[in-house]
Design a protein around this motif. Structure first.
Motif, mmCIF file in Angstrom:
data_model
loop_
_atom_site.group_PDB
_atom_site.id
_atom_site.type_symbol
_atom_site.label_atom_id
_atom_site.label_comp_id
_atom_site.label_asym_id
_atom_site.label_seq_id
_atom_site.Cartn_x
_atom_site.Cartn_y
_atom_site.Cartn_z
ATOM 1 N N ASN A 132 0.822 -1.211 0.000
ATOM 2 C CA ASN A 132 0.000 0.000 0.000
ATOM 3 C C ASN A 132 0.860 1.267 0.000
ATOM 4 O O ASN A 132 0.328 2.363 -0.017
ATOM 5 C CB ASN A 132 -0.959 0.003 1.193
ATOM 6 N N ALA A 133 2.171 1.128 -0.002
ATOM 7 C CA ALA A 133 3.062 2.291 -0.125
ATOM 8 C C ALA A 133 2.920 2.852 -1.539
ATOM 9 O O ALA A 133 2.843 2.091 -2.499
ATOM 10 C CB ALA A 133 4.504 1.882 0.140
ATOM 11 N N THR A 134 2.878 4.176 -1.659
ATOM 12 C CA THR A 134 2.704 4.776 -2.983
ATOM 13 C C THR A 134 3.850 5.706 -3.384
ATOM 14 O O THR A 134 4.114 5.881 -4.565
ATOM 15 C CB THR A 134 1.385 5.575 -3.051
ATOM 16 N N GLU A 135 4.516 6.287 -2.418
ATOM 17 C CA GLU A 135 5.599 7.237 -2.703
ATOM 18 C C GLU A 135 6.937 6.506 -2.851
ATOM 19 O O GLU A 135 7.177 5.490 -2.204
ATOM 20 C CB GLU A 135 5.710 8.268 -1.570
ATOM 21 N N LEU B 194 8.728 3.342 -0.672
ATOM 22 C CA LEU B 194 9.196 2.092 -1.261
ATOM 23 C C LEU B 194 10.667 1.839 -0.927
ATOM 24 O O LEU B 194 11.081 0.697 -0.709
ATOM 25 C CB LEU B 194 8.970 2.102 -2.768
ATOM 26 N N LEU B 195 11.446 2.905 -0.873
ATOM 27 C CA LEU B 195 12.849 2.752 -0.479
ATOM 28 C C LEU B 195 12.972 2.317 0.976
ATOM 29 O O LEU B 195 13.879 1.551 1.329
ATOM 30 C CB LEU B 195 13.620 4.047 -0.725
ATOM 31 N N ASP C 49 8.131 -13.409 7.853
ATOM 32 C CA ASP C 49 9.275 -12.557 8.204
ATOM 33 C C ASP C 49 9.313 -11.305 7.333
ATOM 34 O O ASP C 49 9.604 -10.205 7.803
ATOM 35 C CB ASP C 49 10.595 -13.319 8.062
ATOM 36 N N ILE C 50 8.989 -11.473 6.065
ATOM 37 C CA ILE C 50 8.964 -10.323 5.145
ATOM 38 C C ILE C 50 7.813 -9.396 5.501
ATOM 39 O O ILE C 50 7.983 -8.174 5.585
ATOM 40 C CB ILE C 50 8.870 -10.819 3.689
ATOM 41 N N GLU C 51 6.630 -9.964 5.740
ATOM 42 C CA GLU C 51 5.472 -9.154 6.118
ATOM 43 C C GLU C 51 5.740 -8.372 7.401
ATOM 44 O O GLU C 51 5.392 -7.189 7.498
ATOM 45 C CB GLU C 51 4.242 -10.041 6.300
ATOM 46 N N ASP C 52 6.371 -9.013 8.375
ATOM 47 C CA ASP C 52 6.675 -8.350 9.647
ATOM 48 C C ASP C 52 7.685 -7.217 9.466
ATOM 49 O O ASP C 52 7.544 -6.153 10.075
ATOM 50 C CB ASP C 52 7.199 -9.357 10.672
ATOM 51 N N PHE D 206 3.720 -0.036 6.550
ATOM 52 C CA PHE D 206 3.016 -0.452 5.341
ATOM 53 C C PHE D 206 2.748 -1.947 5.384
ATOM 54 O O PHE D 206 3.135 -2.627 6.323
ATOM 55 C CB PHE D 206 3.833 -0.076 4.098
ATOM 56 N N HIS D 207 2.090 -2.445 4.354
ATOM 57 C CA HIS D 207 1.761 -3.863 4.274
ATOM 58 C C HIS D 207 2.452 -4.490 3.075
ATOM 59 O O HIS D 207 2.685 -3.821 2.066
ATOM 60 C CB HIS D 207 0.250 -4.062 4.115
#
Length: 86
Positions: A20-23, A27-28, A66-69, A76-77
């Protein structure tokens, strides 16, 4: 639940996640958070799609949880995409 759906396994294909990150800066942050997950070799961002997507390649088996956490710590998700496009 299976080995393939619950984990990212080493190989050329990796695993795709939507977020759900947009900027770009957000993302970085996600990409940097992946550096703290043991076994992650490479993260590529795809900012030309909606929702935004990132792909993870590993050098060992890494749990999707682990990645989701790790992404959740950035606020973000990360939602794993299906194994095969329908």
């Amino acid at each position: 639940m299976s080995l393939l759906s619950d984990n990212v396994i080493p190989g050329n294909h990796g695993k795709d996640f939507e977020t759900n990150a947009t900027e770009h800066a957000d993302l970085l942050k996600i990409k940097d958070a992946m550096a703290s997950v043991s076994g992650v070799k490479n993260v590529t961002l795809d900012e030309n799609v909606f929702p935004k997507k990132f792909s993870i390649h590993t050098e060992s088996v890494v749990s999707v949880k682990d990645i989701e956490d790790a992404v959740a710590k950035t606020g973000f998700h990360a939602i794993p995409k299906s194994l095969f496009e329908l």
